[in-house]
Design an enzyme around this catalytic site. Structure first.
Site, PDB file in Angstrom:
ATOM      1  N   LYS A   1       0.881  -1.247  -0.050  1.00  0.00           N
ATOM      2  CA  LYS A   1      -0.074  -0.112   0.030  1.00  0.00           C
ATOM      3  C   LYS A   1       0.692   1.327  -0.006  1.00  0.00           C
ATOM      4  O   LYS A   1       0.635   2.138  -0.760  1.00  0.00           O
ATOM      5  CB  LYS A   1      -0.863   0.299   1.080  1.00  0.00           C
ATOM      6  CG  LYS A   1      -1.945  -1.314   1.306  1.00  0.00           C
ATOM      7  CD  LYS A   1      -2.748  -0.943   2.574  1.00  0.00           C
ATOM      8  CE  LYS A   1      -2.243  -0.962   3.923  1.00  0.00           C
ATOM      9  NZ  LYS A   1      -1.554  -2.128   4.343  1.00  0.00           N
TER      10      LYS A   1
ATOM     11  N   ARG B   1      -9.197   0.658   9.105  1.00  0.00           N
ATOM     12  CA  ARG B   1      -8.977  -0.722   9.706  1.00  0.00           C
ATOM     13  C   ARG B   1     -10.057  -1.513  10.144  1.00  0.00           C
ATOM     14  O   ARG B   1      -9.785  -2.533  10.633  1.00  0.00           O
ATOM     15  CB  ARG B   1      -7.713  -0.728  10.507  1.00  0.00           C
ATOM     16  CG  ARG B   1      -6.229  -0.972   9.579  1.00  0.00           C
ATOM     17  CD  ARG B   1      -5.166  -0.667  10.661  1.00  0.00           C
ATOM     18  NE  ARG B   1      -3.995  -1.264  10.262  1.00  0.00           N
ATOM     19  CZ  ARG B   1      -2.984  -0.779   9.604  1.00  0.00           C
ATOM     20  NH1 ARG B   1      -2.870   0.510   9.275  1.00  0.00           N
ATOM     21  NH2 ARG B   1      -1.786  -1.362   9.444  1.00  0.00           N
TER      22      ARG B   1
ATOM     23  N   ARG C   1      12.013  -7.428   4.650  1.00  0.00           N
ATOM     24  CA  ARG C   1      12.063  -6.037   4.472  1.00  0.00           C
ATOM     25  C   ARG C   1      13.051  -5.690   5.602  1.00  0.00           C
ATOM     26  O   ARG C   1      13.763  -4.774   5.786  1.00  0.00           O
ATOM     27  CB  ARG C   1      10.709  -5.578   4.620  1.00  0.00           C
ATOM     28  CG  ARG C   1      10.429  -3.928   4.828  1.00  0.00           C
ATOM     29  CD  ARG C   1       9.230  -3.472   4.411  1.00  0.00           C
ATOM     30  NE  ARG C   1       8.348  -3.365   5.394  1.00  0.00           N
ATOM     31  CZ  ARG C   1       7.028  -3.091   5.328  1.00  0.00           C
ATOM     32  NH1 ARG C   1       6.474  -2.916   4.288  1.00  0.00           N
ATOM     33  NH2 ARG C   1       6.324  -2.870   6.459  1.00  0.00           N
TER      34      ARG C   1
ATOM     35  N   ARG D   1      11.601  -1.299  11.177  1.00  0.00           N
ATOM     36  CA  ARG D   1      10.462  -1.142  11.980  1.00  0.00           C
ATOM     37  C   ARG D   1      10.330  -1.875  12.990  1.00  0.00           C
ATOM     38  O   ARG D   1      10.643  -3.202  13.132  1.00  0.00           O
ATOM     39  CB  ARG D   1       9.336  -0.931  11.213  1.00  0.00           C
ATOM     40  CG  ARG D   1       9.081   0.026  10.159  1.00  0.00           C
ATOM     41  CD  ARG D   1       7.771  -0.133   9.199  1.00  0.00           C
ATOM     42  NE  ARG D   1       6.648  -0.522   9.887  1.00  0.00           N
ATOM     43  CZ  ARG D   1       5.293  -0.413   9.524  1.00  0.00           C
ATOM     44  NH1 ARG D   1       5.457  -0.096   7.919  1.00  0.00           N
ATOM     45  NH2 ARG D   1       4.321  -0.873   9.921  1.00  0.00           N
TER      46      ARG D   1
ATOM     47  N   ARG E   1      -0.199  -8.725  13.482  1.00  0.00           N
ATOM     48  CA  ARG E   1      -0.775  -7.888  12.454  1.00  0.00           C
ATOM     49  C   ARG E   1      -1.812  -8.469  11.377  1.00  0.00           C
ATOM     50  O   ARG E   1      -3.042  -8.013  11.085  1.00  0.00           O
ATOM     51  CB  ARG E   1       0.342  -7.202  11.677  1.00  0.00           C
ATOM     52  CG  ARG E   1       1.042  -6.199  12.706  1.00  0.00           C
ATOM     53  CD  ARG E   1       2.545  -5.749  12.097  1.00  0.00           C
ATOM     54  NE  ARG E   1       2.248  -5.023  10.983  1.00  0.00           N
ATOM     55  CZ  ARG E   1       3.597  -4.866  10.285  1.00  0.00           C
ATOM     56  NH1 ARG E   1       4.602  -5.425  10.911  1.00  0.00           N
ATOM     57  NH2 ARG E   1       3.399  -3.869   9.187  1.00  0.00           N
TER      58      ARG E   1
HETATM   59  P1  AMP Z   1       1.038   0.634   8.997  1.00  0.00           P
HETATM   60  O1  AMP Z   1       2.221   1.349   8.721  1.00  0.00           O
HETATM   61  O2  AMP Z   1      -0.120   0.942   8.154  1.00  0.00           O
HETATM   62  O3  AMP Z   1       1.324  -0.825   8.736  1.00  0.00           O
HETATM   63  O4  AMP Z   1       0.717   0.821  10.755  1.00  0.00           O
HETATM   64  C1  AMP Z   1       1.649   0.478  11.483  1.00  0.00           C
HETATM   65  C2  AMP Z   1       0.855   0.383  12.907  1.00  0.00           C
HETATM   66  O5  AMP Z   1       0.142   1.461  13.278  1.00  0.00           O
HETATM   67  C3  AMP Z   1      -0.288  -0.790  12.981  1.00  0.00           C
HETATM   68  O6  AMP Z   1       0.213  -2.260  13.212  1.00  0.00           O
HETATM   69  C4  AMP Z   1      -1.241  -0.242  13.886  1.00  0.00           C
HETATM   70  O7  AMP Z   1      -0.467  -0.689  14.996  1.00  0.00           O
HETATM   71  C5  AMP Z   1      -1.097   1.010  13.914  1.00  0.00           C
HETATM   72  N1  AMP Z   1      -2.182   1.766  12.896  1.00  0.00           N
HETATM   73  C6  AMP Z   1      -2.042   2.331  11.716  1.00  0.00           C
HETATM   74  N2  AMP Z   1      -3.013   2.610  11.254  1.00  0.00           N
HETATM   75  C7  AMP Z   1      -4.226   2.263  12.062  1.00  0.00           C
HETATM   76  C8  AMP Z   1      -5.398   2.129  12.150  1.00  0.00           C
HETATM   77  N3  AMP Z   1      -6.121   2.908  10.872  1.00  0.00           N
HETATM   78  N4  AMP Z   1      -6.214   1.771  13.260  1.00  0.00           N
HETATM   79  C9  AMP Z   1      -5.613   1.381  14.186  1.00  0.00           C
HETATM   80  N5  AMP Z   1      -4.118   1.193  14.323  1.00  0.00           N
HETATM   81  C10 AMP Z   1      -3.400   1.707  13.229  1.00  0.00           C
END
Ligand code: AMP
Length: 192
Positions: A13, A87, A126, A138, A149
């Site tokens: 994404k 989400r 990654r 990360r 996740r």
């Molecule tokens: P991402 O970079 O989108 O993979 O997000 C990293 C982490 O941030 C996720 O594993 C969640 O812990 C938190 N996170 C990001 N976006 C959301 C969301 N829309 N709702 C809840 N937690 C989020």
């Protein structure tokens, strides 16, 4: 044009959102990036979310909806790419309300389809690549948090596929192809 990029962690994404920013001047709203920034700057909110994020869990709807509301109020754009948001169904409803308040529409929801085995390999890969290149990894890019996740994705986020399908807004794109092919498939959806 406002779009959502939907798909499990590691589906690409972020990569595809960056292309849309560079080539179409759209604005990427990644709640993951916003939360990581809050975590790094050590704000109170950052401290609250740090643990949950590192373990791979979802941050509360209230926090992420607040972040998106703030962005929609302050940032002007020709089009937003929602990356990693919504989400949950509650977040999806909140987004619909926020867009309606602004007189904006949601024009497409693009689901990047990938299989689980490839995903885990991608995420662990990654982390390994970043470590070898001396870059920071990360905190949530490891096999353990990846499992959480993925589980969160299937329990709480994947119902959005049916939700947007029923609204007639969903388009599926094969996320397993070459990055350029995925990019072309997304362009086709946006330009159709
Ligand atoms: P991402 O970079 O989108 O993979 O997000 C990293 C982490 O941030 C996720 O594993 C969640 O812990 C938190 N996170 C990001 N976006 C959301 C969301 N829309 N709702 C809840 N937690 C989020």
């Amino acid at each position: 044009m406002n779009i959502i990029l939907l798909g499990p962690p590691g589906a690409g994404k972020g990569t595809q959102a960056r292309f849309l920013v560079e080539e179409r001047g759209m604005v990427q709203l990644s709640t993951g990036d916003m939360l990581r920034a809050a975590k790094e700057s050590g704000t109170e909110m950052g401290q609250i979310v740090a643990d949950v994020m590192d373990r791979g869990g979802l941050v509360t709807d209230e926090i992420v909806i607040g972040l998106i509301r703030e962005q929609l109020e302050t940032v002007k754009a020709n089009g937003f790419i929602f990356d990693g948001f919504p989400r949950t169904l509650a977040q999806a409803d909140a987004l619909a309300d926020l867009l309606a308040e602004k007189g904006e529409s949601l024009d497409a929801v693009i689901e990047l389809e990938v299989n689980d085995e490839v995903l885990v390999d991608r995420i662990v890969g990654r982390a390994a690549e970043a470590a070898a290149a001396g870059q920071s990894v990360r905190a949530d890019d490891n096999a353990e948090s990846m499992k959480v996740r993925l589980m969160e994705y299937y329990k709480k986020t994947s119902p959005l596929i049916g939700y947007y399908y029923a609204k007639g807004q969903l388009t599926k794109v094969d996320g397993l192809g070459e990055i350029a092919d995925v990019k072309a498939a997304i362009a086709k959806v946006l330009d159709s």
